[in-house]
Write a protein that holds these residues in place. Structure first.
Motif, PDB file in Angstrom:
ATOM      1  N   LEU A  69       0.795  -1.230   0.000  1.00 32.23           N
ATOM      2  CA  LEU A  69       0.000   0.000   0.000  1.00 32.23           C
ATOM      3  C   LEU A  69       0.827   1.280   0.000  1.00 32.23           C
ATOM      4  O   LEU A  69       0.364   2.315  -0.482  1.00 32.23           O
ATOM      5  N   LEU A  70       2.040   1.216   0.546  1.00 29.95           N
ATOM      6  CA  LEU A  70       2.830   2.441   0.681  1.00 29.95           C
ATOM      7  C   LEU A  70       4.154   2.394  -0.075  1.00 29.95           C
ATOM      8  O   LEU A  70       4.870   3.394  -0.125  1.00 29.95           O
ATOM      9  N   GLY A  71       4.499   1.239  -0.625  1.00 29.10           N
ATOM     10  CA  GLY A  71       5.740   1.145  -1.390  1.00 29.10           C
ATOM     11  C   GLY A  71       6.992   1.033  -0.544  1.00 29.10           C
ATOM     12  O   GLY A  71       8.097   1.290  -1.041  1.00 29.10           O
ATOM     13  N   VAL A  72       6.843   0.664   0.737  1.00 30.51           N
ATOM     14  CA  VAL A  72       8.025   0.454   1.574  1.00 30.51           C
ATOM     15  C   VAL A  72       8.780  -0.753   1.017  1.00 30.51           C
ATOM     16  O   VAL A  72       8.194  -1.815   0.812  1.00 30.51           O
ATOM     17  N   ARG A  73      10.041  -0.585   0.765  1.00 35.19           N
ATOM     18  CA  ARG A  73      10.840  -1.668   0.173  1.00 35.19           C
ATOM     19  C   ARG A  73      11.040  -2.792   1.193  1.00 35.19           C
ATOM     20  O   ARG A  73      11.297  -2.543   2.373  1.00 35.19           O
ATOM     21  N   GLU A  74      10.934  -4.018   0.694  1.00 39.52           N
ATOM     22  CA  GLU A  74      11.159  -5.187   1.555  1.00 39.52           C
ATOM     23  C   GLU A  74      12.555  -5.144   2.161  1.00 39.52           C
ATOM     24  O   GLU A  74      12.749  -5.533   3.314  1.00 39.52           O
TER      25      GLU A  74
END
Length: 170
Positions: A69-74
């Motif tokens: 949903l927010l594009g936080v990188r794994e």
């Protein structure tokens, strides 16, 4: 909400101030929440007329939700953990990118009673605020008390932070 529960009064007053300030400055808010599970969005939408200054809330409790949903990188999550400055920075950036808001906040913390570590004990919360075109402001806080107290203090700090950002940045 005409007569808030006394336990909610402080949050209601803060949310009212946030709404009045955003409305007066014609600014739109988005929120990205983890440990508060939507409580910030609930607090601001308790205020009549919030549709004029609140765009949306992202409840991203899991790491998958933060990524989807927010594009936080794994890789950011794996390297720093969900409760970190790096992750709330990515969350607030994602909230701005995925909304029509011009100011956003993000929170991620360890509300307890489990999940704390020596580096991030229960009560540790990272908060971030960002406006389009301005640097992101991030703080690490430690709130005492049980799960409810930690989450309530996080909501209050998040709302107060919006007022502080608007006071300094306009």
């Amino acid at each position: 909400m005409s007569s808030p529960n006394p336990a909610q009064q402080n949050l209601y007053e803060l949310a009212t101030q946030v709404g009045s300030t955003l409305h007066a400055r014609k600014r739109i808010l988005a929120v990205a929440e983890s440990c508060t599970g939507g409580w910030i969005a609930k607090s601001v939408t308790d205020i009549a007329g919030s549709s004029g200054w609140f765009d949306r809330g992202f409840v991203t409790y899991s790491n998958v939700a933060k990524t989807e949903l927010l594009g936080v990188r794994e890789a950011t999550l794996a390297r720093h953990g969900a409760v970190s400055a790096e992750v709330v920075a990515a969350m607030v950036t994602g909230a701005l990118e995925r909304s029509r808001a011009d100011i956003a906040l993000a929170v991620s913390g360890v509300a307890g009673p489990d999940g704390g570590t020596a580096d991030k004990p229960v009560g540790t919360v990272y908060l971030a605020w960002a406006s389009r075109g301005d640097p992101t402001h991030i703080v690490r806080q430690h709130f005492d008390g049980d799960r409810d107290a930690v989450r309530r203090a996080t909501v209050a700090a998040a709302l107060q932070g919006i007022l502080d950002v608007l006071a300094h940045r306009g």
